[in-house]
Motif scaffolding. Structure first.
Motif, PDB file in Angstrom:
ATOM      1  N   ALA A 165      19.204 -21.748 -11.290  1.00  0.00           N
ATOM      2  CA  ALA A 165      20.298 -22.610 -11.724  1.00  0.00           C
ATOM      3  C   ALA A 165      19.966 -23.290 -13.050  1.00  0.00           C
ATOM      4  CB  ALA A 165      20.590 -23.659 -10.652  1.00  0.00           C
ATOM      5  N   ILE A 166      18.723 -23.766 -13.172  1.00  0.00           N
ATOM      6  CA  ILE A 166      18.292 -24.409 -14.420  1.00  0.00           C
ATOM      7  C   ILE A 166      18.361 -23.427 -15.585  1.00  0.00           C
ATOM      8  CG2 ILE A 166      16.280 -25.374 -15.618  1.00  0.00           C
ATOM      9  CD1 ILE A 166      15.440 -26.551 -12.872  1.00  0.00           C
ATOM     10  N   ILE A 167      17.831 -22.229 -15.361  1.00  0.00           N
ATOM     11  CA  ILE A 167      17.769 -21.228 -16.421  1.00  0.00           C
ATOM     12  C   ILE A 167      19.161 -20.741 -16.804  1.00  0.00           C
ATOM     13  CG2 ILE A 167      16.936 -18.913 -16.996  1.00  0.00           C
ATOM     14  CD1 ILE A 167      14.586 -19.533 -14.987  1.00  0.00           C
ATOM     15  N   SER A 168      19.998 -20.505 -15.828  1.00  0.00           N
ATOM     16  CA  SER A 168      21.334 -19.968 -16.093  1.00  0.00           C
ATOM     17  C   SER A 168      22.213 -20.950 -16.864  1.00  0.00           C
ATOM     18  CB  SER A 168      22.016 -19.596 -14.771  1.00  0.00           C
ATOM     19  OG  SER A 168      21.302 -18.574 -14.106  1.00  0.00           O
TER      20      SER A 168
ATOM     21  N   SER B 260       7.866 -29.932 -12.845  1.00  0.00           N
ATOM     22  CA  SER B 260       8.296 -30.063 -14.239  1.00  0.00           C
ATOM     23  C   SER B 260       9.793 -30.370 -14.327  1.00  0.00           C
ATOM     24  CB  SER B 260       8.011 -28.773 -15.013  1.00  0.00           C
ATOM     25  OG  SER B 260       6.634 -28.499 -15.054  1.00  0.00           O
ATOM     26  N   ARG B 261      10.182 -31.103 -15.349  1.00  0.00           N
ATOM     27  CA  ARG B 261      11.592 -31.406 -15.573  1.00  0.00           C
ATOM     28  C   ARG B 261      12.317 -30.161 -16.081  1.00  0.00           C
ATOM     29  NH1 ARG B 261       8.952 -35.685 -17.962  1.00  0.00           N
ATOM     30  NH2 ARG B 261       9.407 -34.872 -20.041  1.00  0.00           N
ATOM     31  N   PRO B 262      13.614 -30.058 -15.854  1.00  0.00           N
ATOM     32  CA  PRO B 262      14.371 -28.888 -16.321  1.00  0.00           C
ATOM     33  C   PRO B 262      14.164 -28.563 -17.789  1.00  0.00           C
ATOM     34  CG  PRO B 262      15.720 -30.159 -14.816  1.00  0.00           C
ATOM     35  CD  PRO B 262      14.452 -30.956 -15.036  1.00  0.00           C
ATOM     36  N   ALA B 263      14.147 -29.567 -18.644  1.00  0.00           N
ATOM     37  CA  ALA B 263      13.964 -29.324 -20.073  1.00  0.00           C
ATOM     38  C   ALA B 263      12.602 -28.694 -20.352  1.00  0.00           C
ATOM     39  CB  ALA B 263      14.114 -30.629 -20.865  1.00  0.00           C
ATOM     40  N   GLN B 264      11.588 -29.089 -19.575  1.00  0.00           N
ATOM     41  CA  GLN B 264      10.249 -28.523 -19.746  1.00  0.00           C
ATOM     42  C   GLN B 264      10.217 -27.064 -19.309  1.00  0.00           C
ATOM     43  OE1 GLN B 264       8.248 -31.576 -17.340  1.00  0.00           O
ATOM     44  NE2 GLN B 264       7.136 -32.251 -19.152  1.00  0.00           N
ATOM     45  N   VAL B 265      10.941 -26.749 -18.250  1.00  0.00           N
ATOM     46  CA  VAL B 265      11.014 -25.363 -17.777  1.00  0.00           C
ATOM     47  C   VAL B 265      11.627 -24.476 -18.862  1.00  0.00           C
ATOM     48  CG1 VAL B 265      12.070 -23.811 -16.097  1.00  0.00           C
ATOM     49  CG2 VAL B 265      11.164 -26.023 -15.354  1.00  0.00           C
TER      50      VAL B 265
ATOM     51  N   GLU C  33      11.928 -25.036 -22.124  1.00  0.00           N
ATOM     52  CA  GLU C  33      11.099 -24.948 -23.324  1.00  0.00           C
ATOM     53  C   GLU C  33       9.902 -24.035 -23.096  1.00  0.00           C
ATOM     54  OE1 GLU C  33       9.822 -25.427 -27.200  1.00  0.00           O
ATOM     55  OE2 GLU C  33      11.761 -25.779 -26.224  1.00  0.00           O
ATOM     56  N   ALA C  34       9.311 -24.079 -21.904  1.00  0.00           N
ATOM     57  CA  ALA C  34       8.172 -23.220 -21.593  1.00  0.00           C
ATOM     58  C   ALA C  34       8.568 -21.750 -21.697  1.00  0.00           C
ATOM     59  CB  ALA C  34       7.656 -23.523 -20.191  1.00  0.00           C
ATOM     60  N   ILE C  35       9.731 -21.410 -21.174  1.00  0.00           N
ATOM     61  CA  ILE C  35      10.209 -20.023 -21.234  1.00  0.00           C
ATOM     62  C   ILE C  35      10.398 -19.599 -22.681  1.00  0.00           C
ATOM     63  CG2 ILE C  35      12.145 -18.497 -20.694  1.00  0.00           C
ATOM     64  CD1 ILE C  35      12.520 -20.198 -18.119  1.00  0.00           C
ATOM     65  N   ARG C  36      10.998 -20.469 -23.490  1.00  0.00           N
ATOM     66  CA  ARG C  36      11.237 -20.137 -24.900  1.00  0.00           C
ATOM     67  C   ARG C  36       9.929 -19.960 -25.660  1.00  0.00           C
ATOM     68  NH1 ARG C  36      15.271 -24.771 -24.389  1.00  0.00           N
ATOM     69  NH2 ARG C  36      17.270 -23.735 -23.954  1.00  0.00           N
ATOM     70  N   VAL C  37       8.948 -20.804 -25.357  1.00  0.00           N
ATOM     71  CA  VAL C  37       7.654 -20.732 -26.054  1.00  0.00           C
ATOM     72  C   VAL C  37       6.973 -19.396 -25.798  1.00  0.00           C
ATOM     73  CG1 VAL C  37       5.299 -21.657 -26.061  1.00  0.00           C
ATOM     74  CG2 VAL C  37       7.238 -23.214 -26.202  1.00  0.00           C
ATOM     75  N   VAL C  38       6.874 -18.996 -24.538  1.00  0.00           N
ATOM     76  CA  VAL C  38       6.160 -17.749 -24.242  1.00  0.00           C
ATOM     77  C   VAL C  38       6.974 -16.526 -24.660  1.00  0.00           C
ATOM     78  CG1 VAL C  38       4.824 -18.800 -22.382  1.00  0.00           C
ATOM     79  CG2 VAL C  38       6.939 -17.605 -21.849  1.00  0.00           C
ATOM     80  N   ALA C  39       8.299 -16.628 -24.602  1.00  0.00           N
ATOM     81  CA  ALA C  39       9.140 -15.508 -25.039  1.00  0.00           C
ATOM     82  C   ALA C  39       8.970 -15.253 -26.532  1.00  0.00           C
ATOM     83  CB  ALA C  39      10.613 -15.785 -24.722  1.00  0.00           C
ATOM     84  N   ALA C  40       8.646 -16.309 -27.274  1.00  0.00           N
ATOM     85  CA  ALA C  40       8.441 -16.187 -28.722  1.00  0.00           C
ATOM     86  C   ALA C  40       7.062 -15.645 -29.071  1.00  0.00           C
ATOM     87  CB  ALA C  40       8.648 -17.540 -29.395  1.00  0.00           C
ATOM     88  N   GLY C  41       6.243 -15.361 -28.036  1.00  0.00           N
ATOM     89  CA  GLY C  41       4.928 -14.797 -28.278  1.00  0.00           C
ATOM     90  C   GLY C  41       3.807 -15.810 -28.330  1.00  0.00           C
ATOM     91  N   GLU C  42       4.124 -17.077 -28.086  1.00  0.00           N
ATOM     92  CA  GLU C  42       3.105 -18.115 -28.066  1.00  0.00           C
ATOM     93  C   GLU C  42       2.554 -18.274 -26.649  1.00  0.00           C
ATOM     94  OE1 GLU C  42       1.863 -19.823 -30.626  1.00  0.00           O
ATOM     95  OE2 GLU C  42       3.165 -18.823 -32.075  1.00  0.00           O
TER      96      GLU C  42
END
Length: 217
Positions: A23-26, A111-116, A118-127
């Protein structure tokens, strides 16, 4: 041109956790949930069916745990998705083993929704998603001492800043270097340490004693 959404799969044996994360991701316009699974044994067919960019992988599952599933996909897939381990405890030995195996980071279930997101975006970017203090504690508790690599003085500086959790841009600002120069140094550090990514490099730095508590890492 609008970029395609980041494709995310959620693997957790607790249905409520899967529903909550989905739900958070969608709700984020740049992310989409492409599949879910309740056990590590379901990961191979899930990958073939959905081809995610990032997998949120629970650590402890009944048949095949997250560590086994992560190690298998990273060893067998030519272009594996990025793996974010999700756990209730930041010092979990399974998390540490998964990071050593090549997972890109870990996320606490509180973790808070915003942290979830951001974490996905960070690793998806190769970091890599680094929590230096937690990695230091896990390395002290579960790590094995390994000999340090032969790094140049500048590469050593870069590694210590990586251990602080700094990005390439932040390292460039701290050392007054160009972004491409820092990228080259980071690549050299990874190659000399035999590390898949920044997380493995930082773990190696702590395990070898190259970076120690109180040294800035």
């Amino acid at each position: 041109m609008v970029s395609a959404p980041i494709r995310v799969a959620v693997v957790d044996d607790e249905e409520l956790v899967r529903i909550g994360l989905a739900a958070i991701i969608s709700a984020a316009p740049d992310l989409t949930v492409v599949g879910e699974a309740g056990d590590g044994a379901e990961v191979p067919p899930l990958l073939s069916r959905t081809r995610p960019d990032v997998i949120l992988m629970d650590v402890r599952m009944p048949r095949i745990d997250g560590l086994q599933a992560t190690r298998h996909l990273l060893e067998t897939r030519p272009d594996p998705p990025r793996v974010l381990m999700i756990t209730t405890l930041e010092h979990d030995e399974y998390v540490y083993a998964a990071l050593r195996a090549g997972a890109s980071g870990f996320l606490l279930k509180r973790s808070r929704p915003a942290q979830v997101l951001e974490a996905i975006r960070v690793v998806a970017a190769g970091e890599s998603l680094l929590f230096p203090a937690a990695i230091r504690r896990m390395a002290a508790a579960y790590g094995r001492t390994t000999p340090p690599a032969r790094l140049t003085a500048r590469e050593g500086e870069v590694l210590r800043l990586m251990a602080e959790g700094l990005s390439n841009g932040e390292i460039a600002g701290r050392l007054v270097l160009g972004a491409e120069t820092v990228k080259t140094h980071v690549g050299n550090v990874l190659a000399k340490l035999g590390a898949r990514d920044r997380t493995q490099a930082v773990i190696a730095a702590y395990e070898s004693g190259f970076v120690v508590p109180g040294s800035g890492g």
